[in-house]
Design a protein around this motif. Structure first.
Motif, short mmCIF file in Angstrom:
data_model
loop_
_atom_site.label_atom_id
_atom_site.label_comp_id
_atom_site.label_asym_id
_atom_site.label_seq_id
_atom_site.Cartn_x
_atom_site.Cartn_y
_atom_site.Cartn_z
N ASP A 2 0.85 -1.19 0.00
CA ASP A 2 0.00 0.00 0.00
C ASP A 2 0.88 1.23 0.00
N ARG A 3 1.02 1.84 -1.18
CA ARG A 3 1.88 3.02 -1.30
C ARG A 3 1.28 4.24 -0.62
N GLY A 4 0.00 4.20 -0.28
CA GLY A 4 -0.63 5.29 0.45
C GLY A 4 -0.45 5.18 1.95
N ASP A 5 0.02 4.04 2.39
CA ASP A 5 0.26 3.80 3.82
C ASP A 5 1.51 4.55 4.24
N PRO A 6 1.47 5.24 5.38
CA PRO A 6 2.67 5.96 5.83
C PRO A 6 3.81 5.03 6.25
N THR A 7 3.52 3.74 6.43
CA THR A 7 4.56 2.77 6.77
C THR A 7 5.46 2.58 5.55
N SER A 8 6.76 2.56 5.76
CA SER A 8 7.68 2.41 4.63
C SER A 8 7.46 1.07 3.94
N LEU A 9 7.81 1.01 2.65
CA LEU A 9 7.61 -0.21 1.88
C LEU A 9 8.38 -1.39 2.46
N HIS A 10 9.64 -1.12 2.89
CA HIS A 10 10.40 -2.26 3.42
C HIS A 10 9.78 -2.78 4.70
N GLU A 11 9.17 -1.90 5.50
CA GLU A 11 8.49 -2.35 6.72
C GLU A 11 7.24 -3.15 6.37
N GLN A 12 6.54 -2.76 5.31
CA GLN A 12 5.37 -3.52 4.86
C GLN A 12 5.80 -4.90 4.38
N VAL A 13 6.90 -4.97 3.63
CA VAL A 13 7.41 -6.25 3.14
C VAL A 13 7.84 -7.11 4.33
N THR A 14 8.56 -6.52 5.28
CA THR A 14 8.99 -7.24 6.47
C THR A 14 7.79 -7.82 7.20
N THR A 15 6.77 -7.02 7.39
CA THR A 15 5.57 -7.46 8.11
C THR A 15 4.90 -8.62 7.38
N GLU A 16 4.78 -8.54 6.08
CA GLU A 16 4.10 -9.59 5.32
C GLU A 16 4.89 -10.89 5.30
N ILE A 17 6.20 -10.82 5.14
CA ILE A 17 7.01 -12.05 5.16
C ILE A 17 6.99 -12.64 6.56
N ARG A 18 7.10 -11.80 7.58
CA ARG A 18 7.04 -12.28 8.97
C ARG A 18 5.71 -12.99 9.21
N ASN A 47 16.05 -4.01 -3.66
CA ASN A 47 16.73 -3.53 -2.46
C ASN A 47 15.76 -3.39 -1.28
N THR A 48 14.51 -3.09 -1.57
CA THR A 48 13.49 -3.01 -0.53
C THR A 48 13.29 -4.38 0.11
N VAL A 49 13.22 -5.41 -0.74
CA VAL A 49 13.07 -6.77 -0.24
C VAL A 49 14.31 -7.19 0.54
N LEU A 50 15.49 -6.87 0.03
CA LEU A 50 16.72 -7.24 0.72
C LEU A 50 16.80 -6.59 2.10
N LYS A 51 16.37 -5.34 2.19
CA LYS A 51 16.37 -4.66 3.50
C LYS A 51 15.43 -5.37 4.46
N ALA A 52 14.26 -5.77 3.96
CA ALA A 52 13.30 -6.50 4.79
C ALA A 52 13.88 -7.84 5.23
N LEU A 53 14.52 -8.55 4.30
CA LEU A 53 15.10 -9.85 4.63
C LEU A 53 16.23 -9.72 5.66
N ARG A 54 17.01 -8.65 5.56
CA ARG A 54 18.07 -8.43 6.56
C ARG A 54 17.47 -8.22 7.94
N GLU A 55 16.36 -7.48 8.01
CA GLU A 55 15.69 -7.27 9.30
C GLU A 55 15.19 -8.60 9.87
N LEU A 56 14.61 -9.43 9.00
CA LEU A 56 14.12 -10.73 9.45
C LEU A 56 15.27 -11.64 9.87
#
Length: 105
Positions: A2-18, A47-56
């Motif tokens: 959701d690009r309208g969500d104030p949450t950053s894209l990498h945080e959204q990806v992190t949340t969904e993979i988690r 790079n957005t996905v990679l950042k999310a994967l590094r957090e996970l």
């Protein structure tokens, strides 16, 4: 995503993979799709996905292995790929990979 969500894209990806991991869509020992494939399906930069994967990885949910890619933590090494389930998960988000590499089936 959701690009309208104030949450950053990498945080959204992190949340969904988690969520996919904690709800059993990706089981311990299973390999995740390559970051570029996840990015294509989710409509974000690799790079957005990679950042999310590094957090996970830092949370201990996934491990990175040379030649093995990214694996859900807690299982045996070299587990089967979880691409079909994660493909369904991505589809449930309304994401498609039109014009991109398709998920292996």
């Amino acid at each position: 995503m959701d690009r309208g969500d104030p949450t950053s894209l990498h945080e959204q990806v992190t949340t969904e993979i988690r969520r996919a991991i904690t709800e059993g869509e990706a089981k311990p020992g299973e390999r995740l799709p390559p970051a570029r494939d996840l990015a294509a399906v989710l409509g974000v930069n690799p790079n957005t996905v990679l950042k999310a994967l590094r957090e996970l990885r830092d949370e201990g949910l996934v491990t990175f292995g040379r030649g093995r890619g990214v694996t859900v933590a807690g299982g045996r090494r070299g587990g089967r790929r979880s691409w079909p389930r994660l493909g369904s998960w991505c589809a449930s988000l309304g994401a498609t990979a039109t014009g991109q590499r398709s998920w292996p089936g």
